[in-house]
Structure formats: structure tokens, C-alpha cells
Scaffold this motif. Structure first.
Motif, short mmCIF file in Angstrom:
data_model
loop_
_atom_site.label_atom_id
_atom_site.label_comp_id
_atom_site.label_asym_id
_atom_site.label_seq_id
_atom_site.Cartn_x
_atom_site.Cartn_y
_atom_site.Cartn_z
N ASP A 1 -10.86 -4.43 30.63
CA ASP A 1 -11.16 -5.60 31.46
C ASP A 1 -11.72 -6.73 30.60
O ASP A 1 -11.30 -7.88 30.73
N GLY A 2 -12.65 -6.42 29.72
CA GLY A 2 -13.21 -7.43 28.82
C GLY A 2 -12.16 -8.01 27.90
O GLY A 2 -12.12 -9.22 27.65
N HIS A 3 -11.28 -7.14 27.42
CA HIS A 3 -10.20 -7.57 26.53
C HIS A 3 -9.26 -8.51 27.29
O HIS A 3 -8.85 -9.55 26.77
N LEU A 4 -8.93 -8.15 28.53
CA LEU A 4 -8.05 -9.00 29.33
C LEU A 4 -8.69 -10.36 29.59
O LEU A 4 -8.02 -11.39 29.52
N ARG A 5 -9.97 -10.38 29.86
CA ARG A 5 -10.67 -11.66 30.07
C ARG A 5 -10.59 -12.52 28.80
O ARG A 5 -10.43 -13.74 28.88
N SER A 6 -10.66 -11.87 27.65
CA SER A 6 -10.54 -12.60 26.37
C SER A 6 -9.14 -13.19 26.22
O SER A 6 -8.98 -14.31 25.73
N VAL A 7 -8.14 -12.43 26.65
CA VAL A 7 -6.76 -12.93 26.57
C VAL A 7 -6.59 -14.14 27.49
O VAL A 7 -5.94 -15.12 27.12
N ILE A 8 -7.18 -14.08 28.66
CA ILE A 8 -7.11 -15.23 29.58
C ILE A 8 -7.73 -16.46 28.93
O ILE A 8 -7.19 -17.56 29.02
N GLU A 9 -8.86 -16.27 28.26
CA GLU A 9 -9.49 -17.38 27.54
C GLU A 9 -8.57 -17.90 26.44
O GLU A 9 -8.48 -19.11 26.23
N VAL B 1 -3.99 -4.56 25.67
CA VAL B 1 -4.59 -4.33 26.99
C VAL B 1 -3.75 -3.34 27.78
O VAL B 1 -4.26 -2.40 28.38
N GLU B 2 -2.44 -3.56 27.76
CA GLU B 2 -1.53 -2.66 28.48
C GLU B 2 -1.66 -1.23 27.96
O GLU B 2 -1.71 -0.27 28.73
#
Length: 85
Positions: free
Chosen positions: A21-29, A47-48
Motif C-alpha cells: 500500500d505504501g509502495h502504491l502511494r509512492s507510485v501515485i506520487e 507493487v503487483e
């Protein structure tokens, strides 16, 4: 109301998913920052993979603990094929 269904592995699986989840939030950023698509794709792949690994761990743990006492050939075959999820 049903009692919670938990296994000893659940805290580790939860921790894996929280990291994903944290990694995905970083990707969104990264997307919002306009980072190159190749970098985004690489990070999304990570992430996947993290989510897939958490899913596999959960399913394998469930099979081992909830079907582990079963000795039928069908259950053994099911446990074997889920390794390819």
C-alpha cells in the motif's frame, strides 16, 4: 456473529500488504510528479508482485491449515496446483 478466522501468518501477510500500500502511494506520487513511464511501469510491477505474493501466501496458508488434515487425492492435487497461482 462469526468468530474471526485468523492464522499465525496473517500478521506477516498484513505487513506485506501495508508495505505494498505504501509502495502504491509512492507510485501515485510519481505519476503526479510526471516521472517517466518506464519508471512507473517498473514500480507498478513491484507493487503487483508484492500483492500477488501476499495472495499466494494467504491461499497456501489456508490450504495448509484448513485442508491440511485431509488426505484425499483431490485435496493433495488442489494444494499442488495452487503453487502456480
Amino acid at each position: 456473529m462469526e468468530q474471526p478466522h485468523t492464522h499465525a501468518s496473517h500478521p506477516k501477510i498484513s505487513a506485506r500488504l501495508k508495505r505494498a500500500d505504501g509502495h502504491l502511494r509512492s507510485v501515485i506520487e510519481m505519476i503526479d510528479q510526471g516521472r517517466p513511464c518506464v519508471e512507473l511501469a517498473q514500480q507498478l510491477q513491484a507493487v503487483e508482485s508484492a500483492i500477488r505474493n501476499a495472495k499466494q501466501a494467504l491461499i497456501h496458508d489456508h490450504l495448509d491449515h484448513c485442508l491440511g488434515d485431509e488426505t484425499s487425492g483431490a485435496v493433495a492435487e488442489l494444494k499442488a496446483i495452487t503453487r502456480y497461482l
